[in-house]
Design an enzyme around this catalytic site. Structure first.
Site, PDB file in Angstrom:
ATOM      1  N   GLU A   1       0.840  -1.210   0.000  1.00  0.00           N
ATOM      2  CA  GLU A   1       0.000   0.000   0.000  1.00  0.00           C
ATOM      3  C   GLU A   1       0.867   1.249   0.000  1.00  0.00           C
ATOM      4  O   GLU A   1       1.844   1.335   0.744  1.00  0.00           O
ATOM      5  CB  GLU A   1      -0.909   0.011   1.235  1.00  0.00           C
TER       6      GLU A   1
ATOM      7  N   ASP B   1     -10.106   7.814 -22.960  1.00  0.00           N
ATOM      8  CA  ASP B   1     -10.053   6.413 -22.531  1.00  0.00           C
ATOM      9  C   ASP B   1      -9.623   5.624 -23.763  1.00  0.00           C
ATOM     10  O   ASP B   1     -10.430   5.328 -24.644  1.00  0.00           O
ATOM     11  CB  ASP B   1     -11.436   5.973 -22.039  1.00  0.00           C
TER      12      ASP B   1
END
Ligand code: DSN
Length: 411
Positions: free
Chosen positions: A48, A204
């Site tokens: 993380e 995108d």
């Protein structure tokens, strides 16, 4: 593998993949190296945070892997690290898009000082993606979609209308990109529309990223603020996604990093990120350039032959890896050759029985329902990876025609 139940199922799927002719426009076949990275010990580690700033110890190697993936991503699309940043942690395309909206589009809700921002995206029925603001997706629940369509006459984007809608609706962000639009997108015109509406421009490029990398489709980086992409379509990598953002005083990169983690995701999948790095390296080779060019040539060959056999191709052809075929043709098959009159659901089922895998798809201004639309979407990326050339796609077109036609025909 000791788990014989799963082993058997993996083997069965391997066999299915080998046997089928795969015309799913969003699929591809990865290399052994990509599979090796995906199946490696990297899956055991929590990481993380970002390189140099993790919430877990033991990430010395993981930092190197993530940095290498970022370096390769920028290099592949010819971007300077001074001008562009990239986040390689999104688990797939939908979370990547949602992370961008979280970062850049105001959210509504009781505590918001302003209402939810608007996302202007191509409507799903005309070739957009669920995450471009469709109401069933989080992108349409937390934000408001301003949809745009293709022109009914030409079935291609109407850039004048796009600009007008952007200036009157003032969306926070415009998405340029598709899952079922066969043509080249004019990114400069999208930039003009974004400027007219005071919006961010997000491209995108999930479907055509591999074509851009291989020089077979225009690059959006000159015009976009943000570019998202999956890695597993024409780019031929593992299932994963990337978010590129322009580095300037708006600090898009910092906002996007925060939105990905801790905003939306937890620990990144470093086995997946390593596999992305492998795929990005593969996509930077001359062999991949040839591949990308061949993908487009093959789509044209498939489209031309189907058109010759009297099937209606949406927009009259393709500039990319995909085409949309109107198999229903308003229920009025051509009388000479009996092409048409087959709904998309029946078409995909008939083809699957014969070993050709496609997906049913709506066509622009479809009069039928999304569960049984008027067409099918065909793509050439996967079978081109297996070495197929134009002549093979002409043969595939003839096979499709034989399976779908309702009357006798000799070629
Ligand atoms: N579902 C993908 C496609 O098939 O185009 C897009 O996410």
């Amino acid at each position: 593998m000791k788990d014989t139940q799963i082993k058997k199922l993996i083997d069965a799927e391997k066999k299915r993949q080998k046997k089928a002719i795969n015309l799913i426009a969003s699929e591809n076949y990865v290399s052994k190296d990509v599979l090796e990275a995906l199946g490696s010990e990297l899956t055991n580690k929590y990481a993380e945070g970002y390189p140099g700033a993790r919430y877990y110890g033991g990430n010395e190697v993981m930092d190197k892997i993530e940095n290498l993936a970022k370096e390769r991503a920028l290099k592949l699309f010819k971007l300077s690290p001074n001008e562009w940043a990239v986040n390689v942690q999104p688990l797939s395309g939908s979370p990547a898009n949602i992370a961008v909206y979280l970062a850049l589009v105001p959210q509504g809700g009781p505590d918001a000082s302003v209402g939810a921002g608007k996302i202007m995206g191509m409507s799903l029925a005309h070739g957009g993606h669920l995450t471009h603001g469709h109401k069933v997706s989080a992108s349409g629940k937390f934000w408001t979609q301003v949809p745009y369509d293709v022109s009914q006459k030409t079935e291609v984007l109407d850039y004048e209308e796009l600009k007008q809608v952007a200036s009157s609706e003032k969306p926070a962000l415009i998405v340029a990109g598709f899952t079922a639009y066969p043509r080249i997108i004019d990114f400069k015109k999208f930039r003009d529309a974004a400027n007219a509406g005071g919006a961010y421009l997000m491209v995108d490029m999930s479907h055509f990223a591999g074509l851009i990398a291989g020089g077979a489709y225009p690059s959006p980086f000159l015009y976009a603020d943000v570019v998202t992409t999956t890695v597993h379509k024409t780019l031929r990598g593992p299932r994963a996604a990337l978010i590129f953002s322009r580095k300037d005083n708006r600090e898009l990169d910092k906002k996007i990093d925060k939105a990905v983690f801790p905003g939306l995701q937890g620990g990144p999948h470093l086995n997946q990120i390593a596999a992305v790095a492998v795929a990005l390296q593969e996509a930077s080779t001359p062999v991949f350039r040839k591949y990308a060019a061949q993908v487009v040539k093959n789509a044209r060959a498939l489209s031309d032959e189907l058109a010759r056999l009297e099937w209606r191709i949406i927009s009259g052809g393709t500039d990319s890896h995909l085409l949309l075929v109107d198999t229903w043709m308003n229920g009025n098959p051509s009388t000479s050759l009996m092409a048409g009159g087959v709904g998309g659901k029946e078409a995909s089922e008939r083809l699957e029985k014969a070993g050709i895998i496609v997906n049913k798809n709506t066509i622009p201004f479809d009069t039928r329902s999304p569960v049984d639309p008027s067409g099918i979407r065909l793509g050439t990326a996967a079978e081109t990876t297996r070495g197929k050339k134009e002549k093979d796609f002409i043969a595939i077109a003839r096979k499709i025609d034989r399976i779908l036609r309702n009357g006798d025909r000799t070629h």
